[in-house]
Design a protein around this motif. Structure first.
Motif, PDB file in Angstrom:
ATOM      1  N   GLU A  85       4.667  -1.517  -1.881  1.00 58.09           N
ATOM      2  CA  GLU A  85       3.737  -2.510  -2.417  1.00 58.09           C
ATOM      3  C   GLU A  85       2.650  -2.871  -1.406  1.00 58.09           C
ATOM      4  O   GLU A  85       1.478  -3.000  -1.761  1.00 58.09           O
ATOM      5  CB  GLU A  85       4.498  -3.765  -2.849  1.00 58.09           C
ATOM      6  N   SER A  86       3.004  -3.000  -0.125  1.00 59.35           N
ATOM      7  CA  SER A  86       1.991  -3.351   0.881  1.00 59.35           C
ATOM      8  C   SER A  86       0.993  -2.208   1.060  1.00 59.35           C
ATOM      9  O   SER A  86      -0.204  -2.440   1.218  1.00 59.35           O
ATOM     10  CB  SER A  86       2.640  -3.722   2.216  1.00 59.35           C
ATOM     11  N   ILE A  87       1.470  -0.983   1.004  1.00 67.20           N
ATOM     12  CA  ILE A  87       0.577   0.175   1.115  1.00 67.20           C
ATOM     13  C   ILE A  87      -0.346   0.227  -0.100  1.00 67.20           C
ATOM     14  O   ILE A  87      -1.555   0.410   0.032  1.00 67.20           O
ATOM     15  CB  ILE A  87       1.381   1.484   1.248  1.00 67.20           C
ATOM     16  N   ARG A  88       0.242   0.036  -1.290  1.00 68.15           N
ATOM     17  CA  ARG A  88      -0.553   0.084  -2.525  1.00 68.15           C
ATOM     18  C   ARG A  88      -1.635  -0.991  -2.525  1.00 68.15           C
ATOM     19  O   ARG A  88      -2.791  -0.725  -2.854  1.00 68.15           O
ATOM     20  CB  ARG A  88       0.342  -0.081  -3.758  1.00 68.15           C
ATOM     21  N   LYS A  89      -1.270  -2.213  -2.127  1.00 72.23           N
ATOM     22  CA  LYS A  89      -2.253  -3.305  -2.099  1.00 72.23           C
ATOM     23  C   LYS A  89      -3.379  -3.016  -1.120  1.00 72.23           C
ATOM     24  O   LYS A  89      -4.546  -3.224  -1.426  1.00 72.23           O
ATOM     25  CB  LYS A  89      -1.578  -4.633  -1.729  1.00 72.23           C
ATOM     26  N   ALA A  90      -3.029  -2.554   0.081  1.00 70.86           N
ATOM     27  CA  ALA A  90      -4.046  -2.261   1.096  1.00 70.86           C
ATOM     28  C   ALA A  90      -4.948  -1.125   0.630  1.00 70.86           C
ATOM     29  O   ALA A  90      -6.169  -1.179   0.787  1.00 70.86           O
ATOM     30  CB  ALA A  90      -3.383  -1.926   2.425  1.00 70.86           C
ATOM     31  N   TYR A  91      -4.358  -0.088   0.039  1.00 74.43           N
ATOM     32  CA  TYR A  91      -5.128   1.058  -0.450  1.00 74.43           C
ATOM     33  C   TYR A  91      -6.058   0.636  -1.589  1.00 74.43           C
ATOM     34  O   TYR A  91      -7.237   1.001  -1.620  1.00 74.43           O
ATOM     35  CB  TYR A  91      -4.182   2.173  -0.887  1.00 74.43           C
ATOM     36  N   THR A  92      -5.549  -0.163  -2.513  1.00 71.65           N
ATOM     37  CA  THR A  92      -6.367  -0.643  -3.634  1.00 71.65           C
ATOM     38  C   THR A  92      -7.535  -1.473  -3.125  1.00 71.65           C
ATOM     39  O   THR A  92      -8.677  -1.305  -3.562  1.00 71.65           O
ATOM     40  CB  THR A  92      -5.502  -1.459  -4.621  1.00 71.65           C
ATOM     41  N   ARG A 106       3.589   2.456   9.522  1.00 69.53           N
ATOM     42  CA  ARG A 106       3.187   1.057   9.387  1.00 69.53           C
ATOM     43  C   ARG A 106       1.726   1.054   8.944  1.00 69.53           C
ATOM     44  O   ARG A 106       0.980   1.979   9.223  1.00 69.53           O
ATOM     45  CB  ARG A 106       3.391   0.278  10.678  1.00 69.53           C
ATOM     46  N   VAL A 107       1.353  -0.006   8.265  1.00 70.60           N
ATOM     47  CA  VAL A 107      -0.040  -0.197   7.879  1.00 70.60           C
ATOM     48  C   VAL A 107      -0.639  -1.099   8.939  1.00 70.60           C
ATOM     49  O   VAL A 107      -0.128  -2.175   9.215  1.00 70.60           O
ATOM     50  CB  VAL A 107      -0.170  -0.819   6.470  1.00 70.60           C
ATOM     51  N   PHE A 135      -7.400   8.461  -0.631  1.00 70.70           N
ATOM     52  CA  PHE A 135      -6.199   8.055   0.092  1.00 70.70           C
ATOM     53  C   PHE A 135      -6.182   8.616   1.511  1.00 70.70           C
ATOM     54  O   PHE A 135      -5.786   7.932   2.454  1.00 70.70           O
ATOM     55  CB  PHE A 135      -4.906   8.447  -0.637  1.00 70.70           C
ATOM     56  N   THR A 136      -6.640   9.838   1.699  1.00 72.58           N
ATOM     57  CA  THR A 136      -6.667  10.422   3.036  1.00 72.58           C
ATOM     58  C   THR A 136      -7.590   9.626   3.951  1.00 72.58           C
ATOM     59  O   THR A 136      -7.262   9.367   5.106  1.00 72.58           O
ATOM     60  CB  THR A 136      -7.091  11.903   2.993  1.00 72.58           C
ATOM     61  N   VAL A 137      -8.745   9.218   3.433  1.00 70.15           N
ATOM     62  CA  VAL A 137      -9.670   8.415   4.237  1.00 70.15           C
ATOM     63  C   VAL A 137      -8.999   7.091   4.609  1.00 70.15           C
ATOM     64  O   VAL A 137      -9.046   6.654   5.759  1.00 70.15           O
ATOM     65  CB  VAL A 137     -11.001   8.175   3.496  1.00 70.15           C
ATOM     66  N   PHE A 138      -8.352   6.455   3.636  1.00 64.49           N
ATOM     67  CA  PHE A 138      -7.620   5.201   3.879  1.00 64.49           C
ATOM     68  C   PHE A 138      -6.521   5.416   4.922  1.00 64.49           C
ATOM     69  O   PHE A 138      -6.422   4.681   5.905  1.00 64.49           O
ATOM     70  CB  PHE A 138      -7.023   4.676   2.568  1.00 64.49           C
ATOM     71  N   ALA A 139      -5.695   6.438   4.702  1.00 65.38           N
ATOM     72  CA  ALA A 139      -4.547   6.681   5.580  1.00 65.38           C
ATOM     73  C   ALA A 139      -4.974   6.983   7.009  1.00 65.38           C
ATOM     74  O   ALA A 139      -4.366   6.486   7.964  1.00 65.38           O
ATOM     75  CB  ALA A 139      -3.695   7.821   5.023  1.00 65.38           C
ATOM     76  N   ASP A 140      -6.027   7.774   7.161  1.00 66.13           N
ATOM     77  CA  ASP A 140      -6.495   8.100   8.508  1.00 66.13           C
ATOM     78  C   ASP A 140      -6.902   6.851   9.278  1.00 66.13           C
ATOM     79  O   ASP A 140      -6.757   6.787  10.496  1.00 66.13           O
ATOM     80  CB  ASP A 140      -7.674   9.074   8.452  1.00 66.13           C
ATOM     81  N   LYS A 141      -7.383   5.852   8.560  1.00 68.90           N
ATOM     82  CA  LYS A 141      -7.849   4.632   9.215  1.00 68.90           C
ATOM     83  C   LYS A 141      -6.741   3.588   9.384  1.00 68.90           C
ATOM     84  O   LYS A 141      -6.697   2.894  10.396  1.00 68.90           O
ATOM     85  CB  LYS A 141      -9.008   4.033   8.410  1.00 68.90           C
ATOM     86  N   TYR A 142      -5.829   3.483   8.415  1.00 71.45           N
ATOM     87  CA  TYR A 142      -4.909   2.341   8.393  1.00 71.45           C
ATOM     88  C   TYR A 142      -3.421   2.659   8.485  1.00 71.45           C
ATOM     89  O   TYR A 142      -2.633   1.753   8.717  1.00 71.45           O
ATOM     90  CB  TYR A 142      -5.145   1.508   7.131  1.00 71.45           C
ATOM     91  N   TYR A 159       2.917  12.027   7.203  1.00 72.92           N
ATOM     92  CA  TYR A 159       3.519  11.150   8.214  1.00 72.92           C
ATOM     93  C   TYR A 159       5.022  11.336   8.346  1.00 72.92           C
ATOM     94  O   TYR A 159       5.663  10.608   9.087  1.00 72.92           O
ATOM     95  CB  TYR A 159       3.193   9.689   7.893  1.00 72.92           C
ATOM     96  N   ASN A 160       5.582  12.267   7.587  1.00 74.24           N
ATOM     97  CA  ASN A 160       7.025  12.490   7.586  1.00 74.24           C
ATOM     98  C   ASN A 160       7.772  11.189   7.291  1.00 74.24           C
ATOM     99  O   ASN A 160       8.807  10.898   7.887  1.00 74.24           O
ATOM    100  CB  ASN A 160       7.483  13.101   8.920  1.00 74.24           C
TER     101      ASN A 160
END
Length: 168
Positions: free
Chosen positions: A98-105, A155-156, A79-86, A129-130
């Motif tokens: 739901e949008s975060i979960r879908k993008a992460y999945t 935001r994603v 998740f950290t790798v995903f979050a750092d990028k997106y 991200y507070n």
């Protein structure tokens, strides 16, 4: 906590050992040989420490080391790798859970890495991200509206060439 994990992981350095000897070529008395060479080994270690000190204790990671570290992150904290990028901080934005979960999945499927449970990544995201838990109104196809769980302050963000593939 997520903050402690980030602090620890930022200090991790992985040295890739890509040259492996077949078992038949292993040195049977390696421990004894290392002990006999211990003076030279310690001298080299001290010299290396002096170089590190000259560089203000900033260790420069090679590309191979960075690749190994990223792979380690993907396998242990995808998740950290995903979050750092997106995921981007944006005080005016609201991103649905739901949008975060879908993008992460989708990211995890593409990168072939394990998917953390939502109860693991949500606290990490909120802290990093507070982001504040809220709800978001959406219009349904039948003309009605409903409220869904969302997070204010993030935001994603996808590169234009990847945006559509995240929703498939």
């Amino acid at each position: 906590s997520a903050e402690d994990t980030d602090s620890f992981m930022s200090r991790v350095i992985i040295f890739p050992f890509i040259n492996a000897k077949p078992r038949a070529e292993w040195i049977s008395n390696l421990e004894e040989k290392l002990f006999m060479d211990s003076k030279a080994i310690i001298t080299d270690a001290i010299e290396g420490l002096r170089f590190l000190e000259k560089d203000n204790f900033q260790f420069i990671e090679s590309k191979a080391m960075k690749r190994c570290k990223r792979e380690f992150y993907l396998q242990n904290d995808s998740f950290t790798v995903f979050a750092d990028k997106y995921i981007k901080s944006d005080s005016d934005s609201i991103a649905s859970s739901e949008s975060i979960r879908k993008a992460y999945t989708h990211f995890c499927h593409v990168e072939e890495c394990p998917i953390l449970n939502q109860n693991q990544w949500v606290p990490m995201m909120k802290m990093k991200y507070n982001a504040k838990l809220t709800t978001k109104s959406i219009n349904e196809p039948d003309g009605t509206s409903s409220r869904i769980r969302a997070y204010k302050g993030i935001r994603v963000e996808y590169p234009a060439d990847e945006a559509e593939s995240f929703w498939k």
